[in-house]
Write a protein that holds these residues in place. Structure first.
Motif, PDB file in Angstrom:
ATOM      1  N   PRO A 126       0.822  -1.215   0.000  1.00 36.80           N
ATOM      2  CA  PRO A 126       0.000   0.000   0.000  1.00 36.80           C
ATOM      3  C   PRO A 126       0.856   1.265   0.000  1.00 36.80           C
ATOM      4  O   PRO A 126       1.867   1.337   0.685  1.00 36.80           O
ATOM      5  CB  PRO A 126      -0.781  -0.106   1.304  1.00 36.80           C
ATOM      6  N   TYR A 136      -2.266   2.619   6.701  1.00 35.17           N
ATOM      7  CA  TYR A 136      -3.160   1.517   7.029  1.00 35.17           C
ATOM      8  C   TYR A 136      -2.837   0.963   8.407  1.00 35.17           C
ATOM      9  O   TYR A 136      -1.762   1.232   8.969  1.00 35.17           O
ATOM     10  CB  TYR A 136      -3.041   0.392   5.992  1.00 35.17           C
ATOM     11  N   ARG A 166      -7.432   0.470   5.016  1.00 32.88           N
ATOM     12  CA  ARG A 166      -7.000   1.732   4.427  1.00 32.88           C
ATOM     13  C   ARG A 166      -7.432   2.931   5.264  1.00 32.88           C
ATOM     14  O   ARG A 166      -8.543   2.963   5.816  1.00 32.88           O
ATOM     15  CB  ARG A 166      -7.586   1.871   3.022  1.00 32.88           C
ATOM     16  N   LEU A 171      -6.855  -3.718   1.704  1.00 29.54           N
ATOM     17  CA  LEU A 171      -6.218  -4.803   0.959  1.00 29.54           C
ATOM     18  C   LEU A 171      -6.340  -6.097   1.755  1.00 29.54           C
ATOM     19  O   LEU A 171      -6.223  -6.084   2.973  1.00 29.54           O
ATOM     20  CB  LEU A 171      -4.734  -4.473   0.797  1.00 29.54           C
TER      21      LEU A 171
END
Lengths: 410, 168
Positions: A261, A265, A282, A304
């Motif tokens: 990412p 997060y 996120r 994710l």
């Protein structure tokens, strides 16, 4: 031929019909073979696809390559920075980003891409919550089961507010992305070293490396879901050697494929037997406030997801890396948010037996609002409260758009 | 691409099961059937640019490829396989439990008996019960439609006799 013999032969023919009709390959063989067939495409076709991807990559804004560069830098600086919990900050894809991962100090800035003047996107559509509606996209995106302590309650309730909400900011960024094209998806596939196989219905493209298949799709209208990718191994992938726990394994796997990412997060893991689901939830940075989680139409955090069997990845899915533009918008006050939340359940008169629910928590969150060619991540206030009806614990969530009503289209 | 020619993937999805069943009736294991089926569609994929729908149906075209691939398989392995079937004269070896679940047991025995018929009779039954018309069966077996019907009926009777003999 006598009647008896004739009947015997007819019975045998029916059995043969059934035998041929019910003899089928094992489940999954069709997809496996189709993948193999595609892998045997002529080398010239592969080269053409690869070159087309490269050419498009040069023609268009290099959103993915920039992200990939940032991820490479993150990896070079050391994956050891990542820990199992707490805030993790990825590198941004644009020059305006000022996120930092240094010794717990957090600096806030635009998520990525260009920062426009306040209200630069014009009037905004409002985010909505769909409480109680199962998320049909649950198979392809992170669904944090831990975030749902009770059943969603879709019916009318009488709401009260007993919590405390501090909104210490008067504005918050809104993030906008352009709907990705097939070229964008092809760029993404090429960045993974994958070759375009086909464009199945509902997807921008299906791609393949020697190890895994990748599918990319655009924004889903309902339930709202941003453009996403899903990686499924074709064969067992090599186990990941990571010093930490499952979250580290997941991040190392993502980083190996330039998919770690680039946004902040937190990580959560749930394990069942030797299978672990790692969720990288996120967040969006809000100057003067901190980080706000992204929530889906059920008010659940997501991001994710990497599924592991032992240390071997079996699935990875998450938002397609896209460049985000940002613009600040005035937001409502805490009092206005509470009033809006309480006013969201006006059915008391019609349903006097509606259960009474005390909303006890509220937080600034971000919610995806789908709007044609461009979609938005907009700030909202998520109120929650649990209650018991007939021995069952329910969860009531109310999502209040945080952007000033004067700047919303509805 | 010709307008009346379906996408190869549509053809693949529509015929995979039938081709597999046809091949499975010819060979002694599901693993061999998978290998041959894979070869069939690999060959078909490479040849699809030359396929012309006005000359033949997709089914007849695919089953011709399947028949050739099966014959190739027998050329390479057939003598050993036929010998084994003749000697053992018992249900096909199927060690893999997932393979056992793959097909209905009661029909597997019947297909196994089909597999022990003479080649042309076996083909006539397999092609006919895979959905081909007698005209298509005749074309594939290089005989007339009437001859294909006679061959098929002789094959079914032969199969019935074999079933009765084994059941006795």
């Amino acid at each position: 031929m006598n009647d008896s013999e004739d009947l015997e032969l007819q019975a045998l023919q029916r059995q043969l019909d059934d035998a041929f009709e019910t003899t089928r390959p094992r489940p999954g063989f069709d997809d496996e073979l189709w993948t193999r067939i595609q892998a045997h495409r002529l080398a010239s076709a592969r080269l053409r696809d690869a070159w087309m991807g490269l050419i498009q990559g040069i023609r268009e804004a290099p959103a993915v390559p920039m992200g990939a560069v940032a991820v490479l830098l993150v990896v070079a600086l050391g994956v050891g920075v990542v820990t199992l919990s707490g805030v993790h900050i990825g590198g941004g894809g644009g020059g305006a980003t000022s996120l930092s991962a240094g010794s717990g100090q957090q600096q806030y800035g635009p998520e990525a891409g260009r920062a426009g003047p306040p209200g630069a996107f014009g009037r905004l559509p409002s985010p909505v919550l769909n409480p109680g509606s199962p998320d049909k996209a649950a198979d392809s995106a992170a669904q944090p089961t831990f975030a749902a302590p009770g059943l969603p309650y879709p019916g009318p309730v009488t709401l009260t507010w007993t919590g405390k909400l501090d909104l210490n900011v008067t504005s918050a960024p809104v993030f906008r992305y352009a709907e990705p094209s097939t070229n964008t998806a092809d760029q993404f596939g090429a960045s993974l070293g994958a070759i375009l196989l086909s464009r199945p219905g509902g997807y921008l493209g299906s791609y393949e490396t020697s190890d895994f298949n990748v599918r990319v799709r655009g924004t889903i209208q309902s339930p709202a879901r941003e453009p996403s990718f899903i990686i499924l191994p074709i064969r067992a992938l090599a186990p990941i050697d990571a010093a930490g726990g499952s979250a580290d394994v997941a991040v190392v796997f993502l980083a190996q494929h330039s998919l770690a990412p680039t946004w902040p997060y937190t990580s959560e893991s749930t394990t069942s037997g030797d299978e672990t689901k790692v969720l990288l939830l996120r967040q969006f940075a809000v100057n003067g406030h901190g980080y706000a989680y992204l929530v889906n139409g059920n008010g659940e955090r997501y991001g994710l997801e990497v599924d592991l069997k032992g240390n071997t990845p079996t699935l990875a899915t998450g938002p397609l890396p896209l460049s985000l533009d940002t613009a600040n918008y005035s937001i409502i006050t805490a009092d206005e948010a509470v009033r809006s939340a309480l006013a969201s359940s006006p059915a008391v008169a019609a349903s006097p037996a509606a259960p009474s629910v005390a909303l006890t928590t509220a937080e600034l969150v971000y919610s995806l609002v789908v709007a044609g060619d461009h979609s938005f991540y907009e700030p909202a206030i998520l109120f929650s409260g649990s209650f018991v009806v007939d021995g069952k614990t329910y969860l009531k969530r109310v999502l209040v758009p945080a952007v000033d009503p004067a700047q919303r289209s509805s | 691409m010709l307008a009346d020619r379906p996408q190869f993937e549509d053809l693949y999805r529509a015929y995979l099961g039938r081709i597999y069943a046809y091949v499975r009736a010819q060979v002694s294991s599901s693993a061999d059937a998978e290998d041959i089926t894979a070869q069939v569609f690999m060959n078909a994929y490479q040849a699809y640019a030359r396929f012309e729908a006005r000359n033949t149906t997709p089914a007849a075209w695919l089953f011709r490829i399947a028949r050739n691939a099966t014959l190739d398989h027998f050329r390479a392995h057939g003598r050993r396989e036929r010998l084994r079937r003749t000697i053992e004269h018992q249900p096909m070896a199927e060690q893999d439990p997932s393979g056992l679940a793959e097909e209905r047991i009661q029909y597997r025995a019947l297909l196994e008996r089909v597999g022990r018929l003479p080649e042309r009779q076996r083909d006539a039954i397999s092609l006919r019960h895979s959905g081909l018309s007698f005209e298509e069966v005749g074309t594939l077996l290089k005989c007339s439609e009437d001859a294909a019907k006679m061959l098929y009926h002789r094959a079914v009777k032969g199969l019935r006799d074999a079933v009765e003999k084994e059941g006795a």
